[in-house]
Design a protein around this motif. Structure first.
Motif, PDB file in Angstrom:
ATOM      1  N   ASP A 207       0.815  -1.221   0.000  1.00  0.00           N
ATOM      2  CA  ASP A 207       0.000   0.000   0.000  1.00  0.00           C
ATOM      3  C   ASP A 207       0.848   1.270   0.000  1.00  0.00           C
ATOM      4  O   ASP A 207       0.310   2.364   0.124  1.00  0.00           O
ATOM      5  CB  ASP A 207      -0.852   0.086   1.281  1.00  0.00           C
ATOM      6  N   GLN A 210      -0.002   4.325  -1.955  1.00  0.00           N
ATOM      7  CA  GLN A 210      -1.331   4.788  -1.569  1.00  0.00           C
ATOM      8  C   GLN A 210      -1.238   5.539  -0.240  1.00  0.00           C
ATOM      9  O   GLN A 210      -1.846   6.592  -0.059  1.00  0.00           O
ATOM     10  CB  GLN A 210      -2.282   3.597  -1.457  1.00  0.00           C
ATOM     11  N   PRO A 229      -5.571   1.788 -14.926  1.00  0.00           N
ATOM     12  CA  PRO A 229      -6.728   1.078 -14.394  1.00  0.00           C
ATOM     13  C   PRO A 229      -6.311   0.024 -13.373  1.00  0.00           C
ATOM     14  O   PRO A 229      -5.282  -0.631 -13.534  1.00  0.00           O
ATOM     15  CB  PRO A 229      -7.348   0.417 -15.635  1.00  0.00           C
ATOM     16  N   GLY A 230      -7.095  -0.079 -12.315  1.00  0.00           N
ATOM     17  CA  GLY A 230      -6.874  -1.139 -11.340  1.00  0.00           C
ATOM     18  C   GLY A 230      -5.709  -0.906 -10.396  1.00  0.00           C
ATOM     19  O   GLY A 230      -5.325  -1.800  -9.637  1.00  0.00           O
ATOM     20  N   THR A 231      -5.143   0.297 -10.389  1.00  0.00           N
ATOM     21  CA  THR A 231      -4.002   0.550  -9.497  1.00  0.00           C
ATOM     22  C   THR A 231      -4.464   1.016  -8.116  1.00  0.00           C
ATOM     23  O   THR A 231      -3.637   1.323  -7.263  1.00  0.00           O
ATOM     24  CB  THR A 231      -3.035   1.590 -10.099  1.00  0.00           C
ATOM     25  N   GLY A 232      -5.777   1.112  -7.924  1.00  0.00           N
ATOM     26  CA  GLY A 232      -6.286   1.408  -6.578  1.00  0.00           C
ATOM     27  C   GLY A 232      -6.518   2.885  -6.316  1.00  0.00           C
ATOM     28  O   GLY A 232      -6.500   3.315  -5.170  1.00  0.00           O
ATOM     29  N   LYS A 233      -6.788   3.650  -7.356  1.00  0.00           N
ATOM     30  CA  LYS A 233      -7.022   5.094  -7.157  1.00  0.00           C
ATOM     31  C   LYS A 233      -8.264   5.316  -6.289  1.00  0.00           C
ATOM     32  O   LYS A 233      -8.238   6.078  -5.319  1.00  0.00           O
ATOM     33  CB  LYS A 233      -7.180   5.809  -8.512  1.00  0.00           C
ATOM     34  N   THR A 234      -9.356   4.621  -6.649  1.00  0.00           N
ATOM     35  CA  THR A 234     -10.601   4.849  -5.917  1.00  0.00           C
ATOM     36  C   THR A 234     -10.501   4.341  -4.492  1.00  0.00           C
ATOM     37  O   THR A 234     -10.984   4.986  -3.549  1.00  0.00           O
ATOM     38  CB  THR A 234     -11.770   4.126  -6.635  1.00  0.00           C
ATOM     39  N   THR A 235      -9.854   3.190  -4.336  1.00  0.00           N
ATOM     40  CA  THR A 235      -9.642   2.649  -2.993  1.00  0.00           C
ATOM     41  C   THR A 235      -8.870   3.663  -2.161  1.00  0.00           C
ATOM     42  O   THR A 235      -9.193   3.920  -0.994  1.00  0.00           O
ATOM     43  CB  THR A 235      -8.829   1.340  -3.093  1.00  0.00           C
ATOM     44  N   ARG A 273     -20.255   6.404 -10.657  1.00  0.00           N
ATOM     45  CA  ARG A 273     -19.290   5.316 -10.431  1.00  0.00           C
ATOM     46  C   ARG A 273     -18.414   5.616  -9.224  1.00  0.00           C
ATOM     47  O   ARG A 273     -18.127   4.753  -8.412  1.00  0.00           O
ATOM     48  CB  ARG A 273     -18.367   5.164 -11.647  1.00  0.00           C
ATOM     49  N   HIS A 423      -3.680  -3.849  -8.698  1.00  0.00           N
ATOM     50  CA  HIS A 423      -4.208  -4.691  -7.617  1.00  0.00           C
ATOM     51  C   HIS A 423      -5.402  -5.528  -8.065  1.00  0.00           C
ATOM     52  O   HIS A 423      -5.856  -6.384  -7.330  1.00  0.00           O
ATOM     53  CB  HIS A 423      -4.641  -3.819  -6.427  1.00  0.00           C
ATOM     54  N   ARG A 424      -5.946  -5.215  -9.226  1.00  0.00           N
ATOM     55  CA  ARG A 424      -7.172  -5.923  -9.633  1.00  0.00           C
ATOM     56  C   ARG A 424      -6.869  -7.401  -9.823  1.00  0.00           C
ATOM     57  O   ARG A 424      -5.868  -7.759 -10.439  1.00  0.00           O
ATOM     58  CB  ARG A 424      -7.720  -5.298 -10.916  1.00  0.00           C
TER      59      ARG A 424
HETATM   60  N1  LIG Z   1      -3.468  -1.806  -1.649  1.00  0.00           N
HETATM   61  C1  LIG Z   1      -4.298  -2.725  -2.136  1.00  0.00           C
HETATM   62  N2  LIG Z   1      -4.142  -4.012  -1.826  1.00  0.00           N
HETATM   63  C2  LIG Z   1      -4.945  -4.964  -2.334  1.00  0.00           C
HETATM   64  N3  LIG Z   1      -5.966  -4.729  -3.188  1.00  0.00           N
HETATM   65  C3  LIG Z   1      -6.167  -3.461  -3.541  1.00  0.00           C
HETATM   66  C4  LIG Z   1      -5.359  -2.387  -3.057  1.00  0.00           C
HETATM   67  N4  LIG Z   1      -5.794  -1.236  -3.618  1.00  0.00           N
HETATM   68  C5  LIG Z   1      -6.816  -1.565  -4.414  1.00  0.00           C
HETATM   69  N5  LIG Z   1      -7.058  -2.884  -4.383  1.00  0.00           N
HETATM   70  C6  LIG Z   1      -8.084  -3.624  -5.144  1.00  0.00           C
HETATM   71  O1  LIG Z   1      -7.791  -3.449  -6.538  1.00  0.00           O
HETATM   72  C7  LIG Z   1      -8.985  -3.296  -7.303  1.00  0.00           C
HETATM   73  C8  LIG Z   1      -8.931  -2.012  -8.107  1.00  0.00           C
HETATM   74  O2  LIG Z   1      -8.938  -0.911  -7.219  1.00  0.00           O
HETATM   75  P1  LIG Z   1      -9.626   0.465  -7.610  1.00  0.00           P
HETATM   76  O3  LIG Z   1     -10.986   0.249  -8.186  1.00  0.00           O
HETATM   77  O4  LIG Z   1      -9.480   1.338  -6.420  1.00  0.00           O
HETATM   78  O5  LIG Z   1      -8.631   0.937  -8.762  1.00  0.00           O
HETATM   79  P2  LIG Z   1      -8.765   2.178  -9.752  1.00  0.00           P
HETATM   80  O6  LIG Z   1      -7.374   2.652 -10.000  1.00  0.00           O
HETATM   81  O7  LIG Z   1      -9.716   3.171  -9.202  1.00  0.00           O
HETATM   82  O8  LIG Z   1      -9.332   1.481 -11.035  1.00  0.00           O
HETATM   83  P3  LIG Z   1     -10.150   2.113 -12.277  1.00  0.00           P
HETATM   84  O9  LIG Z   1      -9.481   3.383 -12.653  1.00  0.00           O
HETATM   85  O10 LIG Z   1     -10.031   1.065 -13.306  1.00  0.00           O
HETATM   86  O11 LIG Z   1     -11.545   2.299 -11.752  1.00  0.00           O
HETATM   87  C9  LIG Z   1     -10.121  -3.345  -6.310  1.00  0.00           C
HETATM   88  O12 LIG Z   1     -10.637  -4.638  -6.306  1.00  0.00           O
HETATM   89  C10 LIG Z   1      -9.461  -3.033  -4.967  1.00  0.00           C
HETATM   90  O13 LIG Z   1     -10.142  -3.662  -3.904  1.00  0.00           O
END
Ligand SMILES: Nc1ncnc2c1ncn2[C@@H]1O[C@H](COP(=O)(O)OP(=O)(O)OP(=O)(O)O)[C@@H](O)[C@H]1O
Length: 683
Positions: A207, A210, A229-235, A273, A423-424
């Motif tokens: 993390d 993040q 995508p999927g790098t955890g921005k929203t998380t 979203r 992380h996806r």
């Molecule tokens: N540090 C972390 N450790 C484990 N899993 C994580 C972590 N951060 C995010 N995830 C998981 O990774 C997935 C993608 O996260 P998230 O939707 O936050 O990414 P994103 O960058 O916002 O993606 P997008 O731009 O495609 O919407 C989710 O399933 C989330 O639970």
């Protein structure tokens, strides 16, 4: 003044010859594309397709207003107007690559739809550079430098020509961003409390970036959080809000969030979203964090600012937004002018968190603010201040192995934290590797992934101007399946089901017009869906009415009263018994749809197909991207990357291998001054 002998097309034709009307092959008298007034030089560039009649008109009018008659100055102004349409904020007349780009007839999408067959006239040579600059600098139409007079319609700064309004917006963004970066660190609760909170909300070693973003946002007034995508921005956004709420010492014992937080995105779909995703993550936090963070609401940036008209908002420099924290998602879509209005509307002490993926397409309107903020060279004075926020220092060290990591520190000095770990959890999907290969500009790897045809990607190699039944079979089946589901839910009055069906499959294209444009593909998909529902299910209850149950809608202008904004998508559903003929349009979050009577709708289009630009900020389960021929100027790396990353499970690319290669080989260039220091020193 004179013109040089080598020009846009390496031609030797003379510029400025009296009254010459060039043959244009396909154009004729009365063609709206040809300027009927203005200096000959401009009309020649117009006839060659390098500037539009409207550009000539604007330049001519500004020339009359200010007493400027030099055709080369007016040409520069006309080029500036043209450049705005292409997304640039200004033109650089000393940049060979940019002049070469301006030497091509404008975007085939607008002036000359592909396949029109029209041959443009040969363009005249460019004016000789030094003389051109002298004429601009001497012009009563042009203010010189950042300190030049405020009452001239254009401005020449550091070799770039702006329309003054855009210069002012750029200066506003630069000033307010720099002020946020330079401001002394915010002092929330003590460092120990912040460390403990960060460790609780970002516990894993993976993390670390993040956590860095959250630590930065706690101490600074601007954080730019980027990643693919999927790098955890929203998380990160959701957990970052929990951190901020925890460490904000409000001095009150009240339950619930202490800080006023606004979540915003450029489109309604992206806002919906964001809200859903943030609430999901908040829902998974420990009870105290959940309670402190509450249920943040997301809205469009326009609605947040209180949209009144294109240039007027309820919140502005004299009437700030009340929020303590503003998070903007999908920032790559925010144009320069809207970013300027947002920055003006924020209280100076509020925290701004800009989130987005700078590799996606930039905004439809001029500017590439996110890309510019990420790529700006760091200002030394900001860089020196980075280690003063201790938790950032500690986290930065952990993330990079060294606080002297130049790139990391330079990025942090600009407030930028880039998430790099995906992380996806869909290891079998080829969509993310495909996106990475596109972003890296590796056309061979892109074609390898596409041709492998596994992991939810497919390449249908075909000439998209002459597609046969075999080539479109998969696309047809996907479109019809999704269309059937949409119509069935709409007929049953199931607003949530219909809105969900809208995200099942989407045909995307680059152009609006022409054989591979939206108009053709929207009509094609509509015909397929109608055929499939041949029981009359999509026939309007009032013959001739456009309000057909199951019709998917795209809003094409803003209407604050109704709460709909350009780019919002929805669908017409039956209200009550279908036989009664009552129809209502539904938009937004399937769990809480906005219902709008048809007579109150702003202008809408049928959205069986959309441009990739329009699709930005949305995701679909399946995507079919129909590429234009390789010569299309709209075929860019960002277009392909954005389209591919709209797909959650499956993406089909229909086009030739050459078209794929052309896209990967052409990253977009947008001229702006934001990446460069202000001549004459910081503002
Ligand atoms: N540090 C972390 N450790 C484990 N899993 C994580 C972590 N951060 C995010 N995830 C998981 O990774 C997935 C993608 O996260 P998230 O939707 O936050 O990414 P994103 O960058 O916002 O993606 P997008 O731009 O495609 O919407 C989710 O399933 C989330 O639970």
């Amino acid at each position: 003044m004179t013109t040089s002998q080598t020009g846009p097309a390496g031609t030797t034709s003379s510029a400025g010859t009296a009254g010459t009307r060039l043959s244009t092959g396909s154009t004729s008298d009365g063609d709206v594309r040809l300027a009927v007034a203005g200096p000959d030089l401009l009309r020649e560039f117009n006839a060659a397709g390098l500037v539009a009649a409207t550009d000539v008109h604007v330049a001519d009018r500004l020339g009359r207003l200010t007493g400027e008659e030099d055709p080369t100055v007016l040409l520069a102004v006309a080029l500036t107007v043209r450049a705005l349409r292409g997304g640039s904020v200004c033109v650089r007349l000393d940049d060979e690559v940019e002049l070469a780009a301006l030497s091509l007839p404008e975007d085939a999408d607008r002036g000359d739809p592909l396949g029109d067959g029209g041959a443009e006239a040969t363009p005249p040579p460019w004016p000789e550079h030094a003389a051109w600059v002298r004429a601009i600098e001497a012009s009563p139409l042009v203010a010189l430098g950042a300190g030049g007079p405020d009452d001239r319609p254009a401005r020449w700064v550091g070799g770039r020509l702006y329309l003054d309004r855009y210069w002012r917006d750029e200066l506003t963004v630069r000033r307010l961003v720099d002020a946020r970066l330079q401001a002394p660190p915010l002092e929330p609760a003590g460092a120990d409390r912040l460390e403990a909170t960060l460790s609780r909300l970002f516990p894993a070693a993976g993390d670390v970036r993040q956590r860095l973003a959250a630590a930065h946002a706690a101490g600074r007034r601007l954080t730019v959080l980027t990643g693919g995508p999927g790098t955890g921005k929203t998380t990160t956004v959701a957990r970052l809000l929990a951190v901020l709420q925890d460490v904000a010492d409000t001095g009150t014992q009240a339950a619930g969030p202490g800080l006023r937080v606004a979540l915003a995105a450029p489109t309604g779909k992206a806002a919906a979203r964001l809200q859903e995703a943030v609430r999901d993550v908040v829902g998974s936090l420990a009870p105290e964090d959940r309670e402190r963070t509450g249920r943040p609401e997301a809205t469009t940036v326009h609605r947040l600012l209180g949209y009144r008209s294109a240039t007027r908002f309820r919140h502005h420099a004299g009437h700030h937004l009340p929020h303590d924290v503003v998070v903007v998602d999908e920032t790559s879509m925010v144009p320069l002018s809207l970013m300027a209005r947002l920055l003006e509307a924020l209280r100076p002490e509020a925290r701004l968190v800009l989130v987005g993926d700078p590799d996606q397409l930039a905004s439809v309107e001029a500017g590439a603010v996110l890309g510019d903020l990420v790529a700006r060279p760091p200002v030394a004075t900001f860089e020196a201040s980075v280690p003063s926020v201790e938790p950032v220092e500690a986290t930065s060290r952990a993330s990079t192995g060294s606080t002297n990591d130049g790139a990391e520190r330079a990025a942090l000095a600009n407030g930028v934290v880039r998430l790099v770990t995906v992380h996806r959890q869909d290891e079998d999907s080829a969509i993310l590797p495909l996106a990475a290969a596109i972003r890296d500009g590796d056309a061979d790897a892109v074609l390898d992934v596409l041709r492998a045809g596994t992991g939810g990607v497919e390449l249908v190699e075909a000439d998209t101007e002459r597609l046969d039944e075999h080539a479109v079979r998969g696309l047809h089946d996907d479109a019809v399946d999704a269309g059937r589901r949409l119509v069935a839910a709409a007929r049953a009055g199931d607003a949530a089901g219909a809105l969900e069906a809208l995200s099942e499959h989407r045909v995307m294209v680059a152009h609006r017009r022409g054989p591979v444009g939206v108009a053709r593909w929207a009509a094609q998909v509509e015909a397929w869906v109608e055929d499939a529902a041949a029981d009359g299910s999509v026939t309007p209850s009032v013959p001739g009415s456009p309000w057909v149950v199951g019709r998917p809608l795209l809003v094409t202008s803003n209407d604050a009263d109704v709460g709909l904004y350009n780019g919002d998508t929805g669908v017409l559903v039956a209200e009550g018994d279908l036989a009664d003929g009552a129809v209502v349009a539904v938009f937004g979050d399937p769990r809480a749809p906005l219902r709008v009577r048809t007579h109150r709708l702003p202008p809408v289009e049928t959205v069986h197909a959309m441009t990739v630009h329009r699709a930005q900020g949305s995701q679909f389960r399946r995507v079919s991207l129909v590429l234009p021929p390789p010569i299309s100027p709209l075929l860019t790396r960002e277009l392909l990357y954005t389209a591919v990353t709209r797909a959650q499970e499956f993406v089909r690319v229909v086009g030739s291998a050459d078209a794929v290669r052309a896209a990967v080989a052409h990253p977009v260039r947008r001229a702006s001054g934001l990446r460069e220091p202000l001549p004459g020193g910081p503002s």
